[in-house]
Design an enzyme around this catalytic site. Structure first.
Site, short mmCIF file in Angstrom:
data_model
loop_
_atom_site.label_atom_id
_atom_site.label_comp_id
_atom_site.label_asym_id
_atom_site.label_seq_id
_atom_site.Cartn_x
_atom_site.Cartn_y
_atom_site.Cartn_z
N GLU A 158 3.86 4.33 5.95
CA GLU A 158 2.57 3.56 5.81
C GLU A 158 1.22 4.11 4.99
OE1 GLU A 158 1.06 0.77 5.44
OE2 GLU A 158 0.64 -0.16 7.33
N ASP A 159 0.55 3.27 4.50
CA ASP A 159 -0.41 4.12 3.45
C ASP A 159 -1.60 4.75 4.52
OD1 ASP A 159 -1.40 1.44 4.27
OD2 ASP A 159 -2.07 1.18 2.28
N GLY A 175 -4.43 0.69 14.25
CA GLY A 175 -2.83 0.49 14.48
C GLY A 175 -2.39 -0.93 14.99
N ASP A 222 -5.14 2.63 10.82
CA ASP A 222 -6.41 2.44 11.09
C ASP A 222 -6.48 2.01 12.55
OD1 ASP A 222 -9.33 2.42 10.61
OD2 ASP A 222 -9.13 0.30 9.75
N GLY A 270 0.86 -1.34 0.09
CA GLY A 270 -0.14 0.05 0.04
C GLY A 270 0.89 1.13 0.06
P1 IMP Z 1 -4.69 -1.40 10.86
O1 IMP Z 1 -3.87 -2.65 11.52
O2 IMP Z 1 -6.27 -1.64 11.47
O3 IMP Z 1 -4.39 0.01 11.27
O4 IMP Z 1 -4.83 -1.46 9.44
C1 IMP Z 1 -4.18 -0.79 8.54
C2 IMP Z 1 -4.11 -1.61 7.30
O5 IMP Z 1 -5.46 -1.75 6.68
C3 IMP Z 1 -3.61 -0.55 6.22
O6 IMP Z 1 -1.98 -0.54 5.79
C4 IMP Z 1 -4.59 -1.07 4.81
O7 IMP Z 1 -3.71 -2.06 4.22
C5 IMP Z 1 -5.77 -1.56 5.35
N1 IMP Z 1 -6.68 -0.47 5.31
C6 IMP Z 1 -7.34 0.33 6.33
N2 IMP Z 1 -8.22 1.05 5.92
C7 IMP Z 1 -8.26 1.14 4.39
C8 IMP Z 1 -8.81 1.83 3.50
O8 IMP Z 1 -9.65 2.92 3.62
N3 IMP Z 1 -8.46 1.80 2.14
C9 IMP Z 1 -7.59 0.53 1.92
N4 IMP Z 1 -6.84 -0.06 2.78
C10 IMP Z 1 -7.37 0.17 4.16
MG MG Z 2 -1.29 -1.87 4.29
#
Ligand code: IMP
Ligand code: MG
Length: 186
Positions: free
Chosen positions: A109-110, A115, A113, A55
Site C-alpha cells: 500500500e502507499d 486503516g 491512514d 497509489g
Molecule cells: P485509510 O483507509 O484512511 O487508511 O486511507 C488510506 C488511503 O487514503 C491511501 O491508500 C491513500 O489513497 C489515501 N491517502 C491518505 N493519506 C494520503 C496522503 O497524505 N496523500 C495521498 N493519499 C492519501
Molecule cells: Mg490508496
C-alpha cells in the site's frame, strides 16, 4: 523544489508542492532495505505480492525488483469514499487475477491512514483462505488509525500533512514525481 502542472486544463489546477519530505535517494535506500527484510522473512516460501492501485504501483514495482524470491505479482484496485453520514464505503474495482488459497500474501500500500480501506480488503481476502496476510506500506500515519492492520513493513512514518508523489496523488496529479512532497490543500 516546486513543480506546477498546468498542462491539463480539464482538471482542477494543481498546487505547487510545499516541500520535499522524502527524497528520491531516501526512498530508493528504504525500498532496498524493505526488500532485504521481506526476502529474509519469506525465504523458501511462495509469496504473492499484491499491489493496491493506483497509489502503490510505483512503490510495489520498485520493491519487487529488489526481492530475491520467486514471488508472484498481482494488483487490486479499490475505491473508497467517506459518506457525509455513515461509514467509509469501500468497493473493489479491479480484483486479483489468480487464486490466493494457501498463499502467503503481502499487500503493498502507499499509505495507511485510518486503516479502514485495508481492513475492508483484508476481510474480503480472508474469505479466500490465504495462508497468511501481511501489509507493507511505504508510509504509515498511525495517529489517525481506526482499524487494526497487520502492518509488518513500513517505509516511513508520515505526519499530518498531505503527501504526494512517488505514486501518491492529489486528485490524480503528482503520482509521477520521483520524490514525496507535502502540498497545502485548498
Ligand atoms: P485509510 O483507509 O484512511 O487508511 O486511507 C488510506 C488511503 O487514503 C491511501 O491508500 C491513500 O489513497 C489515501 N491517502 C491518505 N493519506 C494520503 C496522503 O497524505 N496523500 C495521498 N493519499 C492519501
Ligand atoms: Mg490508496
Amino acid at each position: 523544489m516546486t513543480r506546477s502542472l498546468t498542462a491539463e486544463p480539464a482538471k482542477s489546477v494543481p498546487l505547487p508542492v510545499r516541500e520535499v519530505v522524502f527524497s528520491e535517494e531516501a526512498i530508493s535506500l528504504r525500498v532496498r532495505q524493505l526488500a532485504r527484510e521481506i526476502t529474509r522473512d519469506y525465504q523458501g516460501e511462495e509469496l504473492t505480492v499484491v499491489g493496491i492501485l493506483k497509489g502503490a504501483q510505483i512503490f510495489c514495482c520498485d520493491l519487487v525488483r529488489h526481492l530475491q524470491l520467486s514471488a508472484s505479482l498481482d494488483f487490486m484496485s479499490i475505491s473508497s469514499y467517506k459518506q457525509a453520514r455513515g461509514p467509509k464505503e469501500v468497493r473493489i474495482t479491479k480484483d486479483l487475477e489468480g487464486s490466493i488459497e494457501g498463499k502467503h500474501l503481502l499487500l503493498v500500500e502507499d499509505i495507511v491512514d485510518t486503516g479502514l480501506t485495508l481492513n475492508y480488503l483484508i476481510d474480503v481476502l480472508a474469505t479466500r483462505k490465504p495462508r497468511s496476510v501481511f501489509v507493507c506500506s511505504l508510509l504509515d500515519r498511525p495517529s489517525l488509525r481506526l482499524a487494526e492492520i497487520p502492518l509488518k513493513y513500513v517505509g516511513f512514518d508520515a505526519g499530518q500533512e498531505f503527501l504526494v508523489g512517488y505514486g501518491l496523488d492529489y486528485r490524480d496529479h503528482y503520482r509521477d514525481l520521483p520524490y514525496i512532497a507535502s502540498v497545502d490543500l485548498p
